[in-house]
Design an enzyme around this catalytic site. Sequence first.
Site, PDB file in Angstrom:
ATOM      1  N   HIS A 183      -1.445   0.975   7.703  1.00  0.00           N
ATOM      2  CA  HIS A 183      -1.930   1.037   6.324  1.00  0.00           C
ATOM      3  C   HIS A 183      -1.708   2.444   5.784  1.00  0.00           C
ATOM      4  O   HIS A 183      -1.870   3.438   6.501  1.00  0.00           O
ATOM      5  CB  HIS A 183      -3.411   0.670   6.277  1.00  0.00           C
ATOM      6  CG  HIS A 183      -3.970   0.616   4.891  1.00  0.00           C
ATOM      7  ND1 HIS A 183      -3.479  -0.230   3.919  1.00  0.00           N
ATOM      8  CD2 HIS A 183      -4.987   1.320   4.310  1.00  0.00           C
ATOM      9  CE1 HIS A 183      -4.164  -0.049   2.805  1.00  0.00           C
ATOM     10  NE2 HIS A 183      -5.084   0.879   3.010  1.00  0.00           N
ATOM     11  N   CYS A 201       0.831  -1.208   0.000  1.00  0.00           N
ATOM     12  CA  CYS A 201       0.000   0.000   0.000  1.00  0.00           C
ATOM     13  C   CYS A 201       0.868   1.262   0.000  1.00  0.00           C
ATOM     14  O   CYS A 201       0.471   2.294  -0.538  1.00  0.00           O
ATOM     15  CB  CYS A 201      -0.951  -0.010   1.191  1.00  0.00           C
ATOM     16  SG  CYS A 201      -0.160  -0.307   2.789  1.00  0.00           S
TER      17      CYS A 201
END
Length: 1041
Positions: free
Chosen positions: A342, A98
């Site tokens: 994340h 990510c």
Amino acid sequence: MAPRLQLEKAAWRWVESVKPEEIRWEHIELAYRVNLPACKRGACRRNCKGNPSCLVGIGEQAWLGEIDENAFHNIDDPNSERRDMNTFVGLTNLGATCYVNTFLQVWFHNLELRRSLYQLLSPSLSDYEPQSISEHLQYLFALLQNSNRKYIDPSGLVKALGLDTGQQQDAQEFSKLFMSLLEDTLSKQKSPSLQNVIQQQFCGQFSYVTVCNQCGRSSALLSRFYELELNIQGHKNLNECVTEFLKEEKLEGENRYFCENCQSKQNATRRIRLHNLPPTINLQLMRFVFDRQTGHKKKLNTFISFPEQLDMGPFMEGLQGNFVYELSAVLIHRGISAYSGHYIAHVKDARTGDWYKFNDEEIEKMEGKKLQLGIEEDIAETVKSQTRKPKCSKGYHCSRNAYMLVYKIQEEESSETPRTNVEVPTFLQRLVDQDNRKFDEWCNEMADMRKQSVDKGKAKHEEVKELYELLPARDGEPYEFIPLDWLKKWLDDSTATKEIDTTLFLCSHGKLHPDKVGDTKRVSMQAAQLLYERYGGGPRLDGSSLCRECVSQRCRVLRLKNQLNEDFKEVSNLVKRTLSDDGFWVGKASLRSWRQLALDQLEEDEQETKHSNGQTNGQGPHTNNSKVGSELSEGNDEDMKTFNEDIVCTHGGLSILETERKLVSSEVWTKLREYFPKASEFTKDQEPCEQCVTLEQEEKDNEAVSKMMALDQKNQLLNLFHEKNRPVLSKWPQGTDVLYIVPLFFVDEWRKFIRRPTKCSPVSNVGNTLLLCPHGGFMFTYDSLINGDAQHIALLWPSEWEVISRLFMVDQSISIHCFNQTTDSGPSTQYTTQPDLCWECRESFLFQQQRDLREYTQATIYIRKVIEDKRMIKDAPPEMNASSSEAEEEREEHPKPDGERDPDFSQVNGTKRLKLSDGTAASASAIPTTNMTKVGGIRRSTRHRKLRGEKALIVSANQTLKELKIQIMHAFSVAPFDQNLSIDGKSLTDDSATLGSLGVIPESIICLKADEPIADYAAMDDVYQVRMPEEGFKGTGLLGH
């Protein structure tokens, strides 16, 4: 309909008045519940398993009404994967990529960078495929621009970079390395407009200005920057961070500045001065910092306020120009740890001014052309001492998760219209078109599969509606039994319909088992015929498949069960009466538990009628796989499987143990025989097993011989048995020049036999070859025997050796001789052994011994914590936490029978002396060196005794010191950087060295001194997650590999 158990009881209620031989067909139909009426739809909430005629709730509800076509397939609409008009394309997260996806989206929205990348090369080959990193980046940008997919897979670029998709890396380091790689690639282009794209877009200049406090001389060192790294600790807004970045720094003390004018080190001041700024400024907020306490990175969850419009003019020291920037991207890290979380990106569309949130495959457009950070600021609520989110003024945003801000120069209104249109080159568009065609083909294929599933579902719908109406069997008409599970799977479209298999429902006679009727359904012969024609299978179970034998057997069992309680009371009373005639022998244990055995036997009789090994009423078939013993005590009642097995010997005859059996009358035996027709029968006149009688007599004779042998050997070697008057090598006894040697194992085994001659086997062989090498040489020297090897041997007087040579087989005589010599330097004593010492094997043995200490696995060492005054913690007795096997080594193997005196135990003031036995056999090359030692004539255990504050760890020789420190951190809550380790006064400092190379051997004691305890253990969370050294981007394409 009544519950299943009630239906089952009602089906067999007739057995109370009907004997097995009186059963008629109507009773069989009652047992199989053939005449139970079918349930009507709506009357049952779920299917009645006890009623084979109930066909409600087996899955028919989904087919009888109108059905939506979507119920016939589980394939999502392929067009849901298609990109909507005027939207951007997402990127697939390949595991932990990510952080890569966020930067790719930010760089894609930099129109000048994208336009320049498209101009890198223009191949004319029709079969062109991207190979290099820059080519994959080109193709990826082209897909992001013109792909028909909702999201694309960046595997090509990630693989070209050589990134580990399962490991999350430092996002800021990735940004720097990728930009450096891109700059290097573009600088090699022939076109001057491409060579300096990165510098023109992202590169600015500042200088380090140093002023001497003595002479005032100023010197400046010019430097380029591609991003400004701003410290956020202790700050509230972006303005404070930039101010600190440019603030003046004092150079004093050891950090003084060498002034060329003064020609000496002088106090000075140093600061950063900005000269020019690039069109795009990347501001790295230093959220991930090094924590000296834990030795690893941690994340600063500090709120920072930043503006939508940033005026850098006040920081340019009077320079003229346009220094007003607009916020164009915010990169977010969601999570409280530096090693997990994340990454997402908020990016402003350069063409429309709309804000978008890029979260891997998902893209969300913000409303009202405003940046909305949203729930990204709620992720770290679990952090202790959380501060409230400050109020933000209009035009400002606050974030504790933003780690990078991207600002672009504000375009002047009078300037020309910016170029917002970027055309994809023909060679890249050709690749994009190929991918779009593949995607369209996939969509068409999925649509065809959906259509086939719908057509199949509609056909199945018609079939079910047709057949379900025919399933119920009407009274007086032929019928068949179909498995309930098969009918459910037939009505469940998600499973493929197989052939009808009824083999699991058969009894041992090949018919329908009465216990399985609840798992079947009675359907009409017409419906069964259609089902078997379409799906096949068998055997078919019609009205002739009802089993009379199984019903009769069940009738007998149920009648006996009902009669059991009355028979138990009658037998109990009859046993108490005096016998008037000849009787039968029964086991006392069997008699005590015969009611339970009868119940078990009746259950087993029921199981014998089953064709399969299935279970009935929660009980499986009983199998008698235990060996019948000749001795059964009261505690063995639960282990019995067969009546009277407790008085049957191993040869199948009557046991010789009269105390274990009882004589009962013929009347009692007749009652018991009804329940146990296969039980062994022994009349009163039955003689015990002749073989057992013979074996018992032989055993008594052998015990008498062993006792006589033990007494004779003990009397001849009394001092050896009691360990009295033993010779010692360190003080050679007077009056003899020779001592004999035998293994300590031989002496220990001999003592066991003397103490318990009826339980232990006599010793026949001395076994001196244990102490010899393969060449027949002795393995120990006189010095080694004095220094510890004597724990493996026992010394004998010559007179004792004569007795042992006579009583036992001697494979090899071993002796040690003492010679007194007179030399020029005076009298001296020499010692030799017979046979001679084998130096070659002795050296090999010592080498192997040292090697074993350096090449161990799963060994125990002890970590002992040192308090501040550098003394060990000794304020408590040793912790007795030996394992069960260790505890067994320090007590006798078997308990002593009452009244048998152990000469190796002496009662003194009510306390027992430790037993001196339990040696172990081993070859000379494998004899342990830390087993038992002799001190003052008593062998004591040298097993390590743990002190309070000391902990045992399991380690291996190839383990590094750093890995050991991680283990210690878990055990003592001391961070690796605070650990000072030492062994035998030597400090252990090389974290990369193995324990074997550092001299750490099994049973070692390592001293631990902690610098300072960590008060906040939550600060160690990141350390727990990082067990191995960080590799970073080593070995990837970002570093030229």
